[in-house]
Design an enzyme around this catalytic site. Structure first.
Site, PDB file in Angstrom:
ATOM      1  N   CYS A 127       1.026  -1.313   0.114  1.00 55.80           N
ATOM      2  CA  CYS A 127       0.048   0.054  -0.061  1.00 55.80           C
ATOM      3  C   CYS A 127       0.855   1.372   0.072  1.00 55.80           C
ATOM      4  O   CYS A 127       2.044   1.354   0.520  1.00 55.80           O
ATOM      5  CB  CYS A 127      -0.964   0.087   1.445  1.00 55.80           C
ATOM      6  SG  CYS A 127      -2.441  -0.765   1.102  1.00 55.80           S
ATOM      7  N   HIS A 128       0.647   2.280  -0.765  1.00 58.67           N
ATOM      8  CA  HIS A 128       0.971   3.710  -0.518  1.00 58.67           C
ATOM      9  C   HIS A 128       0.628   4.147   0.691  1.00 58.67           C
ATOM     10  O   HIS A 128      -0.364   4.184   0.950  1.00 58.67           O
ATOM     11  CB  HIS A 128       0.522   4.347  -1.914  1.00 58.67           C
ATOM     12  CG  HIS A 128       1.221   3.860  -3.004  1.00 58.67           C
ATOM     13  ND1 HIS A 128       0.456   2.864  -3.847  1.00 58.67           N
ATOM     14  CD2 HIS A 128       2.358   4.028  -3.938  1.00 58.67           C
ATOM     15  CE1 HIS A 128       1.214   2.371  -4.904  1.00 58.67           C
ATOM     16  NE2 HIS A 128       2.319   3.132  -4.985  1.00 58.67           N
TER      17      HIS A 128
ATOM     18  N   MET B 196      -8.348   0.372   0.893  1.00 61.41           N
ATOM     19  CA  MET B 196      -7.666  -0.588   2.101  1.00 61.41           C
ATOM     20  C   MET B 196      -7.826   0.313   3.449  1.00 61.41           C
ATOM     21  O   MET B 196      -8.122  -0.620   4.513  1.00 61.41           O
ATOM     22  CB  MET B 196      -6.327  -0.920   1.567  1.00 61.41           C
ATOM     23  CG  MET B 196      -6.406  -1.583   0.270  1.00 61.41           C
ATOM     24  SD  MET B 196      -7.376  -3.293   0.211  1.00 61.41           S
ATOM     25  CE  MET B 196      -6.497  -4.113   1.612  1.00 61.41           C
TER      26      MET B 196
ATOM     27  N   ASP C 168     -11.437  -6.901  21.968  1.00 64.97           N
ATOM     28  CA  ASP C 168     -10.422  -6.681  23.138  1.00 64.97           C
ATOM     29  C   ASP C 168     -11.216  -6.239  24.448  1.00 64.97           C
ATOM     30  O   ASP C 168     -10.871  -6.618  25.405  1.00 64.97           O
ATOM     31  CB  ASP C 168      -9.148  -6.023  22.550  1.00 64.97           C
ATOM     32  CG  ASP C 168      -8.234  -5.901  23.644  1.00 64.97           C
ATOM     33  OD1 ASP C 168      -7.772  -6.987  24.312  1.00 64.97           O
ATOM     34  OD2 ASP C 168      -7.889  -4.746  24.119  1.00 64.97           O
TER      35      ASP C 168
END
Length: 166
Positions: free
Chosen positions: A83-84, A118, A133
């Site tokens: 990824c950029h 993304m 969590d």
């Protein structure tokens, strides 16, 4: 280029030799981009009620998950290998609580040469992992397992691109 779909020359993230590479987006024009992703975590009804009543021992579940989601969006390029790094201009998070689930929607905006789907997906998955969590003590059964807890239906809902007309 070959018509063979398996030919390394046809793949954008590999060299002719088959080595992984980042796609060169330098020649692409800047454009305003937006992506929206969503996912759900299934929980026990008592856990969702405790989230709504701010009754989880670890603290404010949704505030913590929101911070986790935004942080993940901003750091996607560090966790997804090809990824950029892109300039994030806005992140919106929305939680929806139902009887046995929490749904998180993350919208990401940028102006640049590549999309931000993304980043939206990373925001959703990290936000939902943070919910897990924060609530795992409430979700564990007597054997320390999570028989009903699951993250599901993570997907990109929309992706937009508007070319700059300057």
């Amino acid at each position: 280029m070959s018509d063979d779909p398996g030919d390394a020359n046809d793949l954008t993230h590999t060299t002719a030799e088959g080595d992984a590479q980042m796609v060169d987006v330098g020649a692409k024009p800047d454009s305003a981009r937006r992506a929206v992703a969503r996912g759900t975590i299934r929980l026990q009804e008592s856990t969702v009620a405790a989230i709504a009543d701010d009754g989880i021992e670890k603290g404010d579940v949704l505030a913590t998950a929101r911070i986790g989601a935004i942080r993940a969006v901003k750091h996607t390029w560090e966790t997804i290998p090809l990824c950029h790094q892109i300039p994030i201009t806005n992140v919106e998070t929305e939680f929806t609580l139902a009887d046995d689930r929490v749904t998180l929607t993350v919208a990401v905006e940028t102006t640049g040469k590549t999309g931000c789907e993304m980043e939206a997906l990373e925001g959703v998955t990290t936000g939902l992992n943070t919910v897990w969590d924060m609530t795992k003590a409430a979700e564990k059964d007597e054997d320390g397992q999570y028989p009903t807890t699951q993250i599901e239906d993570v997907r990109v809902l929309e992706k937009e691109k508007t070319l700059d007309e300057d």
